[in-house]
Design a protein around this motif. Structure first.
Motif, mmCIF file in Angstrom:
data_model
loop_
_atom_site.group_PDB
_atom_site.id
_atom_site.type_symbol
_atom_site.label_atom_id
_atom_site.label_comp_id
_atom_site.label_asym_id
_atom_site.label_seq_id
_atom_site.Cartn_x
_atom_site.Cartn_y
_atom_site.Cartn_z
ATOM 1 N N ALA A 95 0.839 -1.208 0.000
ATOM 2 C CA ALA A 95 0.000 0.000 0.000
ATOM 3 C C ALA A 95 0.870 1.254 0.000
ATOM 4 O O ALA A 95 0.572 2.239 -0.687
ATOM 5 C CB ALA A 95 -0.928 0.000 1.221
ATOM 6 N N LEU A 96 1.969 1.215 0.753
ATOM 7 C CA LEU A 96 2.890 2.363 0.776
ATOM 8 C C LEU A 96 3.583 2.527 -0.568
ATOM 9 O O LEU A 96 3.869 3.641 -1.016
ATOM 10 C CB LEU A 96 3.958 2.154 1.860
ATOM 11 N N ARG A 97 3.851 1.399 -1.204
ATOM 12 C CA ARG A 97 4.484 1.432 -2.526
ATOM 13 C C ARG A 97 3.559 2.134 -3.530
ATOM 14 O O ARG A 97 3.999 3.008 -4.283
ATOM 15 C CB ARG A 97 4.749 -0.017 -2.960
ATOM 16 N N ASP A 98 2.276 1.776 -3.499
ATOM 17 C CA ASP A 98 1.297 2.420 -4.386
ATOM 18 C C ASP A 98 1.190 3.912 -4.066
ATOM 19 O O ASP A 98 1.120 4.745 -4.971
ATOM 20 C CB ASP A 98 -0.092 1.774 -4.215
ATOM 21 N N LEU A 99 1.184 4.227 -2.769
ATOM 22 C CA LEU A 99 1.079 5.625 -2.358
ATOM 23 C C LEU A 99 2.259 6.431 -2.894
ATOM 24 O O LEU A 99 2.091 7.531 -3.429
ATOM 25 C CB LEU A 99 1.022 5.728 -0.829
ATOM 26 N N ALA A 100 3.466 5.883 -2.754
ATOM 27 C CA ALA A 100 4.666 6.609 -3.188
ATOM 28 C C ALA A 100 4.632 6.863 -4.697
ATOM 29 O O ALA A 100 4.908 7.977 -5.156
ATOM 30 C CB ALA A 100 5.918 5.810 -2.813
ATOM 31 N N GLU A 101 4.255 5.848 -5.447
ATOM 32 C CA GLU A 101 4.211 6.025 -6.905
ATOM 33 C C GLU A 101 3.141 7.049 -7.297
ATOM 34 O O GLU A 101 3.389 7.939 -8.116
ATOM 35 C CB GLU A 101 3.944 4.681 -7.594
ATOM 36 N N GLY A 102 1.972 6.922 -6.680
ATOM 37 C CA GLY A 102 0.877 7.841 -7.002
ATOM 38 C C GLY A 102 1.212 9.283 -6.654
ATOM 39 O O GLY A 102 0.997 10.204 -7.453
ATOM 40 N N ARG A 103 1.751 9.491 -5.454
ATOM 41 C CA ARG A 103 2.093 10.857 -5.028
ATOM 42 C C ARG A 103 3.198 11.446 -5.905
ATOM 43 O O ARG A 103 3.211 12.654 -6.166
ATOM 44 C CB ARG A 103 2.516 10.867 -3.557
ATOM 45 N N MET A 104 4.145 10.610 -6.327
ATOM 46 C CA MET A 104 5.214 11.124 -7.177
ATOM 47 C C MET A 104 4.638 11.696 -8.482
ATOM 48 O O MET A 104 5.011 12.781 -8.928
ATOM 49 C CB MET A 104 6.232 10.019 -7.479
ATOM 50 N N GLN A 105 3.684 10.968 -9.051
ATOM 51 C CA GLN A 105 3.048 11.439 -10.288
ATOM 52 C C GLN A 105 2.272 12.742 -10.032
ATOM 53 O O GLN A 105 2.355 13.696 -10.814
ATOM 54 C CB GLN A 105 2.089 10.371 -10.842
ATOM 55 N N GLU A 106 1.531 12.796 -8.931
ATOM 56 C CA GLU A 106 0.722 13.988 -8.631
ATOM 57 C C GLU A 106 1.607 15.210 -8.351
ATOM 58 O O GLU A 106 1.320 16.320 -8.827
ATOM 59 C CB GLU A 106 -0.165 13.712 -7.403
ATOM 60 N N ILE A 107 2.670 14.990 -7.584
ATOM 61 C CA ILE A 107 3.562 16.113 -7.250
ATOM 62 C C ILE A 107 4.249 16.627 -8.518
ATOM 63 O O ILE A 107 4.375 17.841 -8.733
ATOM 64 C CB ILE A 107 4.600 15.668 -6.186
ATOM 65 N N ALA A 108 4.672 15.699 -9.381
ATOM 66 C CA ALA A 108 5.325 16.104 -10.632
ATOM 67 C C ALA A 108 4.360 16.920 -11.491
ATOM 68 O O ALA A 108 4.737 17.955 -12.066
ATOM 69 C CB ALA A 108 5.816 14.874 -11.386
ATOM 70 N N ALA A 109 3.097 16.474 -11.550
ATOM 71 C CA ALA A 109 2.098 17.203 -12.345
ATOM 72 C C ALA A 109 1.869 18.598 -11.751
ATOM 73 O O ALA A 109 1.736 19.589 -12.487
ATOM 74 C CB ALA A 109 0.791 16.413 -12.395
ATOM 75 N N GLY A 110 1.854 18.670 -10.416
ATOM 76 C CA GLY A 110 1.652 19.957 -9.751
ATOM 77 C C GLY A 110 2.815 20.915 -9.989
ATOM 78 O O GLY A 110 2.606 22.101 -10.274
ATOM 79 N N VAL A 111 4.021 20.422 -9.901
ATOM 80 C CA VAL A 111 5.197 21.269 -10.130
ATOM 81 C C VAL A 111 5.248 21.701 -11.601
ATOM 82 O O VAL A 111 5.566 22.859 -11.922
ATOM 83 C CB VAL A 111 6.497 20.518 -9.722
ATOM 84 N N ALA A 112 4.878 20.791 -12.493
ATOM 85 C CA ALA A 112 4.852 21.124 -13.920
ATOM 86 C C ALA A 112 3.868 22.268 -14.167
ATOM 87 O O ALA A 112 4.179 23.233 -14.877
ATOM 88 C CB ALA A 112 4.462 19.890 -14.735
ATOM 89 N N ALA A 113 2.682 22.171 -13.557
ATOM 90 C CA ALA A 113 1.663 23.214 -13.741
ATOM 91 C C ALA A 113 2.157 24.539 -13.151
ATOM 92 O O ALA A 113 1.957 25.606 -13.737
ATOM 93 C CB ALA A 113 0.360 22.783 -13.085
ATOM 94 N N THR A 114 2.808 24.474 -12.018
ATOM 95 C CA THR A 114 3.283 25.688 -11.350
ATOM 96 C C THR A 114 4.278 26.464 -12.220
ATOM 97 O O THR A 114 4.229 27.686 -12.297
ATOM 98 C CB THR A 114 3.960 25.316 -10.015
ATOM 99 N N PHE A 115 5.178 25.727 -12.873
ATOM 100 C CA PHE A 115 6.262 26.397 -13.599
ATOM 101 C C PHE A 115 6.087 26.393 -15.119
ATOM 102 O O PHE A 115 6.923 26.940 -15.835
ATOM 103 C CB PHE A 115 7.603 25.768 -13.219
ATOM 104 N N GLY A 116 5.026 25.731 -15.609
ATOM 105 C CA GLY A 116 4.799 25.696 -17.053
ATOM 106 C C GLY A 116 5.748 24.768 -17.776
ATOM 107 O O GLY A 116 5.926 24.855 -18.996
ATOM 108 N N ALA A 117 6.388 23.854 -17.028
ATOM 109 C CA ALA A 117 7.287 22.889 -17.656
ATOM 110 C C ALA A 117 6.528 21.600 -17.966
ATOM 111 O O ALA A 117 5.387 21.431 -17.539
ATOM 112 C CB ALA A 117 8.448 22.585 -16.705
ATOM 113 N N VAL A 118 7.157 20.734 -18.718
ATOM 114 C CA VAL A 118 6.603 19.398 -18.948
ATOM 115 C C VAL A 118 7.453 18.425 -18.137
ATOM 116 O O VAL A 118 8.684 18.416 -18.256
ATOM 117 C CB VAL A 118 6.645 19.025 -20.450
ATOM 118 N N ILE A 119 6.804 17.640 -17.278
ATOM 119 C CA ILE A 119 7.560 16.705 -16.439
ATOM 120 C C ILE A 119 7.078 15.289 -16.707
ATOM 121 O O ILE A 119 5.886 14.988 -16.580
ATOM 122 C CB ILE A 119 7.410 17.049 -14.938
#
Ligand code: ZN
Ligand code: ZN
Length: 386
Positions: free
Chosen positions: A266-290
């Motif tokens: 369950a922690l493994r799934d959480l880590a993978e999922g959060r990594m994708q969400e955080i990357a998408a959030g940072v991409a949106a913040t800075f206008g980059a593609v991640i």
């Protein structure tokens, strides 16, 4: 069943074998010399069957007990070395530049050879012992490839055991734990694409270095803010690369790389999922593609409850005691064999030596008889001849 006398008698010879393997380290699946040596020895011992080429360079030996029986106990050792430049200066140091037996797989291979020799000589068990020598533990998933190659079904293995030497633990002492033991080891590669340009015109660029910096920090919150603190989770960024060295150029891209270690799916799934969400959030913040490439590597290595008891019982017979091992956030591809069959994995102290994966490390030859006794003891304990 303390340390068997036979192994003490054989120790000079077994030590010579270990040091020969140490002097000739081979990486990943490229364990041709080691595998050929192992197969030759298994034939000399009089194994009933010796099969090469399982899981590419894996070797399997079959030894039938003097009493027929339905149980088939698998014993596994790993044969591969690491891409490390050895600094021990020992007479038996690596003769291959940039390659080194820095995890003691030379010792594991030797201990299993010793056990195979003893089992073939005495055959004091009911059923079958299968000795498994695998390549590519250090990142190649050799155990998975051997299992996919039909290892368990072909030889009818009913349970499987393995060991690892452990620096810092008293030489020849045992430690084990039931349930999750070694972590799942995942890897990630992240590419941040912005828009490069002149460093004096930040208004015209999308700076991938700034986005990457925020991302590195945000990824720290998966373990510190998202995961239950009583669970075990490691998220480590191990590479941050951008730019060509010019003081006045903002690059087009940045790259991150790292590892995620967990002991719970369950922690493994959480880590993978959060990594994708955080990357998408940072991409949106800075206008980059991640782009996040998350690679699930070795699964959690889980010791069976009953098999842990069997392993500890034999360890107590051999060493007088068996301690409680700590959780290990490192990975171990024996996990694939334990997914395929019930079994257990035990630690044998290497004494006060350099840690594994260190250029000064060396396997402690004094513990060879202990490892041989435990491995052969597992067969005699689980397949009692009555
Ligand atoms: Zn290792
Ligand atoms: Zn290892």
């Amino acid at each position: 069943m303390p340390v068997k006398n036979r192994f003490a008698e054989w120790l000079p010879e077994l030590t010579a074998w270990r040091r020969d393997i140490h002097a000739h380290p081979e990486l990943m699946f490229d364990t041709h010399r080691t595998a050929a040596t192992v197969a030759e020895r298994l034939r000399e011992f009089g194994c009933d069957e010796v099969v090469e080429g399982i899981g590419r360079t894996g070797v399997v030996g079959v030894i039938r007990g003097r009493v027929p029986g339905v149980g088939v106990v698998g014993l596994r050792a790993d044969m591969d070395a690491l891409p490390i430049e050895e600094t021990t200066g020992l007479p038996h140091a690596s003769t291959s530049p940039g390659k080194m037996h820095a995890c003691g797989h030379d010792g594991h291979t030797t201990m299993l050879l010793g056990a195979a020799r003893y089992l073939a000589e005495t055959r004091n068990f009911a059923g079958t012992a299968v000795v498994i020598f695998q390549p590519a533990e250090e990142g190649g998933g050799g155990a998975r490839v051997m299992v996919e190659d039909g290892l368990m079904d072909r030889f009818g293995i009913t349970e499987v055991y393995g060991l690892h030497n452990w620096p810092g633990q008293p030489a020849g002492s045992f430690a084990i734990r039931p349930g999750p033991f070694f972590a799942a080891t995942d890897e990630f590669n992240i590419t941040i694409t912005g828009r490069g340009g002149h460093a004096a015109k930040p208004q015209e660029v999308i700076d991938p270095i700034v986005a990457a910096s925020h991302l590195v920090l945000a990824l720290q919150t998966i373990a510190s803010r998202n995961a239950d603190p009583v669970g075990q989770l490691v998220v480590s960024v191990t590479l941050l690369q951008a730019g060509g060295g010019a003081h006045n150029v903002i690059p087009q891209t940045a790259r991150l790389r790292g590892t995620v270690r967990t002991l719970d799916p369950a922690l493994r799934d959480l880590a993978e999922g959060r990594m994708q969400e955080i990357a998408a959030g940072v991409a949106a913040t800075f206008g980059a593609v991640i782009d996040v490439d998350y690679i699930r590597s070795y699964p959690v290595m889980v010791n069976g409850a009953a098999e842990t008891e069997h392993a500890a019982a034999v360890a107590r017979d051999v060493g007088g005691a068996c301690g409680d091992a700590p959780l290990v956030m490192g990975g171990e591809d024996f996990a694939y064999m334990l997914e395929a069959r019930p079994g257990a994995y035990i630690l044998v102290g290497n004494g006060d030596t350099a840690p594994v994966h260190h250029p000064d490390y060396d396997f402690n030859d004094d513990i060879i008889p202990t490892g041989c006794s435990w491995l052969s003891g597992m067969v005699e304990h689980r397949l009692r001849a009555g």
